[in-house]
Scaffold this motif. Structure first.
Motif, PDB file in Angstrom:
ATOM      1  N   THR A 292      84.414  41.470   8.990  1.00 49.91           N
ATOM      2  CA  THR A 292      85.321  42.521   8.529  1.00 49.91           C
ATOM      3  C   THR A 292      85.766  43.348   9.731  1.00 49.91           C
ATOM      4  OG1 THR A 292      83.554  44.121   8.177  1.00 49.91           O
ATOM      5  CG2 THR A 292      84.090  42.651   6.339  1.00 49.91           C
ATOM      6  N   PRO A 293      86.890  44.069   9.599  1.00 49.75           N
ATOM      7  CA  PRO A 293      87.349  44.902  10.719  1.00 49.75           C
ATOM      8  C   PRO A 293      86.293  45.885  11.206  1.00 49.75           C
ATOM      9  CG  PRO A 293      89.087  44.675   9.093  1.00 49.75           C
ATOM     10  CD  PRO A 293      87.851  44.044   8.489  1.00 49.75           C
ATOM     11  N   ALA A 294      85.538  46.509  10.283  1.00 48.76           N
ATOM     12  CA  ALA A 294      84.525  47.487  10.699  1.00 48.76           C
ATOM     13  C   ALA A 294      83.429  46.835  11.525  1.00 48.76           C
ATOM     14  CB  ALA A 294      83.932  48.174   9.462  1.00 48.76           C
ATOM     15  N   ALA A 295      82.955  45.666  11.063  1.00 49.27           N
ATOM     16  CA  ALA A 295      81.899  44.970  11.788  1.00 49.27           C
ATOM     17  C   ALA A 295      82.386  44.505  13.146  1.00 49.27           C
ATOM     18  CB  ALA A 295      81.398  43.779  10.956  1.00 49.27           C
ATOM     19  N   GLU A 296      83.607  43.993  13.189  1.00 49.23           N
ATOM     20  CA  GLU A 296      84.156  43.507  14.451  1.00 49.23           C
ATOM     21  C   GLU A 296      84.361  44.663  15.424  1.00 49.23           C
ATOM     22  OE1 GLU A 296      87.655  41.491  13.233  1.00 49.23           O
ATOM     23  OE2 GLU A 296      86.574  39.768  12.399  1.00 49.23           O
ATOM     24  N   ALA A 297      84.783  45.821  14.926  1.00 43.68           N
ATOM     25  CA  ALA A 297      84.974  46.988  15.784  1.00 43.68           C
ATOM     26  C   ALA A 297      83.647  47.452  16.365  1.00 43.68           C
ATOM     27  CB  ALA A 297      85.638  48.113  14.996  1.00 43.68           C
ATOM     28  N   ALA A 298      82.588  47.432  15.538  1.00 45.20           N
ATOM     29  CA  ALA A 298      81.271  47.847  16.022  1.00 45.20           C
ATOM     30  C   ALA A 298      80.775  46.906  17.111  1.00 45.20           C
ATOM     31  CB  ALA A 298      80.279  47.890  14.861  1.00 45.20           C
ATOM     32  N   ASP A 299      80.947  45.606  16.905  1.00 45.12           N
ATOM     33  CA  ASP A 299      80.534  44.626  17.913  1.00 45.12           C
ATOM     34  C   ASP A 299      81.325  44.817  19.206  1.00 45.12           C
ATOM     35  OD1 ASP A 299      78.650  43.492  16.305  1.00 45.12           O
ATOM     36  OD2 ASP A 299      79.911  41.831  15.644  1.00 45.12           O
ATOM     37  N   ARG A 300      82.620  45.058  19.070  1.00 46.36           N
ATOM     38  CA  ARG A 300      83.452  45.252  20.253  1.00 46.36           C
ATOM     39  C   ARG A 300      82.985  46.474  21.039  1.00 46.36           C
ATOM     40  NH1 ARG A 300      87.875  45.278  17.849  1.00 46.36           N
ATOM     41  NH2 ARG A 300      88.129  47.507  17.548  1.00 46.36           N
ATOM     42  N   GLY A 301      82.697  47.554  20.349  1.00 42.17           N
ATOM     43  CA  GLY A 301      82.229  48.760  21.015  1.00 42.17           C
ATOM     44  C   GLY A 301      80.914  48.537  21.742  1.00 42.17           C
ATOM     45  N   THR A 302      80.002  47.814  21.105  1.00 36.44           N
ATOM     46  CA  THR A 302      78.706  47.527  21.724  1.00 36.44           C
ATOM     47  C   THR A 302      78.880  46.719  22.997  1.00 36.44           C
ATOM     48  OG1 THR A 302      77.564  47.599  19.593  1.00 36.44           O
ATOM     49  CG2 THR A 302      76.474  46.411  21.374  1.00 36.44           C
ATOM     50  N   ARG A 303      79.779  45.729  22.964  1.00 36.83           N
ATOM     51  CA  ARG A 303      79.994  44.882  24.134  1.00 36.83           C
ATOM     52  C   ARG A 303      80.637  45.657  25.274  1.00 36.83           C
ATOM     53  NH1 ARG A 303      82.086  40.103  20.132  1.00 36.83           N
ATOM     54  NH2 ARG A 303      80.007  39.311  19.579  1.00 36.83           N
ATOM     55  N   VAL A 304      81.599  46.502  24.949  1.00 38.48           N
ATOM     56  CA  VAL A 304      82.244  47.313  25.983  1.00 38.48           C
ATOM     57  C   VAL A 304      81.239  48.247  26.641  1.00 38.48           C
ATOM     58  CG1 VAL A 304      83.931  49.150  26.392  1.00 38.48           C
ATOM     59  CG2 VAL A 304      84.551  47.172  24.981  1.00 38.48           C
ATOM     60  N   HIS A 305      80.408  48.894  25.826  1.00 34.19           N
ATOM     61  CA  HIS A 305      79.387  49.778  26.374  1.00 34.19           C
ATOM     62  C   HIS A 305      78.395  48.989  27.240  1.00 34.19           C
ATOM     63  CE1 HIS A 305      80.900  52.756  23.542  1.00 34.19           C
ATOM     64  NE2 HIS A 305      80.127  53.660  24.132  1.00 34.19           N
ATOM     65  N   GLY A 306      78.060  47.799  26.786  1.00 35.58           N
ATOM     66  CA  GLY A 306      77.135  46.976  27.561  1.00 35.58           C
ATOM     67  C   GLY A 306      77.690  46.607  28.922  1.00 35.58           C
ATOM     68  N   PHE A 307      78.976  46.302  28.975  1.00 34.76           N
ATOM     69  CA  PHE A 307      79.604  45.952  30.247  1.00 34.76           C
ATOM     70  C   PHE A 307      79.658  47.166  31.176  1.00 34.76           C
ATOM     71  CE2 PHE A 307      83.458  45.435  32.889  1.00 34.76           C
ATOM     72  CZ  PHE A 307      83.077  44.296  33.595  1.00 34.76           C
TER      73      PHE A 307
END
Length: 214
Positions: A38-53
């Motif tokens: 879902t858009p919400a789940a995908e947005a959360a994953d994207r945010g986590t990856r950006v923060h990780g980088f």
């Protein structure tokens, strides 16, 4: 927030508190299976990856668009990111940030930089729920969080909080107000821990390419 521990919205916050940004959610847990994709789940994953980088990017390097791509390729080759996860990270936006004044401060040779700084502090309960009735001066609410980045070039601490919200235009200012309470808590934690002044609190909206001081 600690790795592997759930953190949800503050309970008991009034509507006024919520509109003032006094409620927040910082959970990095995976959602239930029925929400995957879902858009919400995908947005959360994207945010986590950006923060990780941003947590592990080498600040001693140029951090230009081409250099960030090289760093990402090295991270993928080293198993720190999958190829699919790497595609979620907007390197153009991150290159823009490193070219901004806060990004340049981070990469300054005299800057002290602390990334993903965890804290635990006690706050007066009515700060989150005005209907709360503390039983005494020692009746405190325990607040735990992680500050994305702290930078000190000698004048005091600057707090940087990265946001991957897909907002643009006037919506950026409104969203920044939502996060004002979060940054206030961060500021309290830094001041009480380091006994040093917080000179700036900045929300870095990567998608909108805007930095808002709150």
């Amino acid at each position: 927030e600690e790795e592997g521990e759930p953190v949800g919205h503050w309970s008991g916050a009034t509507n006024a508190d919520r509109s003032a940004g006094m409620t927040m959610s910082m959970s990095r847990f995976h959602g239930p299976v029925f929400l995957e994709g879902t858009p919400a789940a995908e947005a959360a994953d994207r945010g986590t990856r950006v923060h990780g980088f941003l947590e592990i990017v080498d600040l001693r390097r140029p951090c230009s668009r081409s250099d960030l791509e090289e760093q990402m390729d090295e991270m993928v080759a080293g198993g720190r990111f999958s190829k699919d996860a790497a595609k979620d990270i907007d390197l153009d936006a991150i290159a823009w940030f490193f070219g901004s004044p806060p990004g340049e401060h981070m990469r300054s040779s005299r800057a002290r930089v602390i990334r993903e700084w965890p804290f635990v502090i006690g706050v007066e309960p009515t700060r989150y729920d005005r209907s709360a009735v503390p039983q005494g001066a020692e009746d405190m609410m325990l607040v735990r969080g992680i500050v994305d980045c702290l930078v000190n070039t000698g004048d005091g601490w600057e707090i940087l909080d990265y946001k991957t919200d897909r907002v643009t235009g006037d919506a950026v200012g409104k969203r920044a107000e939502y996060y004002r309470g979060q940054l206030a808590i961060y500021s309290d934690a830094v001041t009480r821990t380091w006994s040093a002044e917080v000179i700036r609190r900045s929300l870095v909206f990567l998608h909108a390419r805007q930095i808002v001081n709150v």
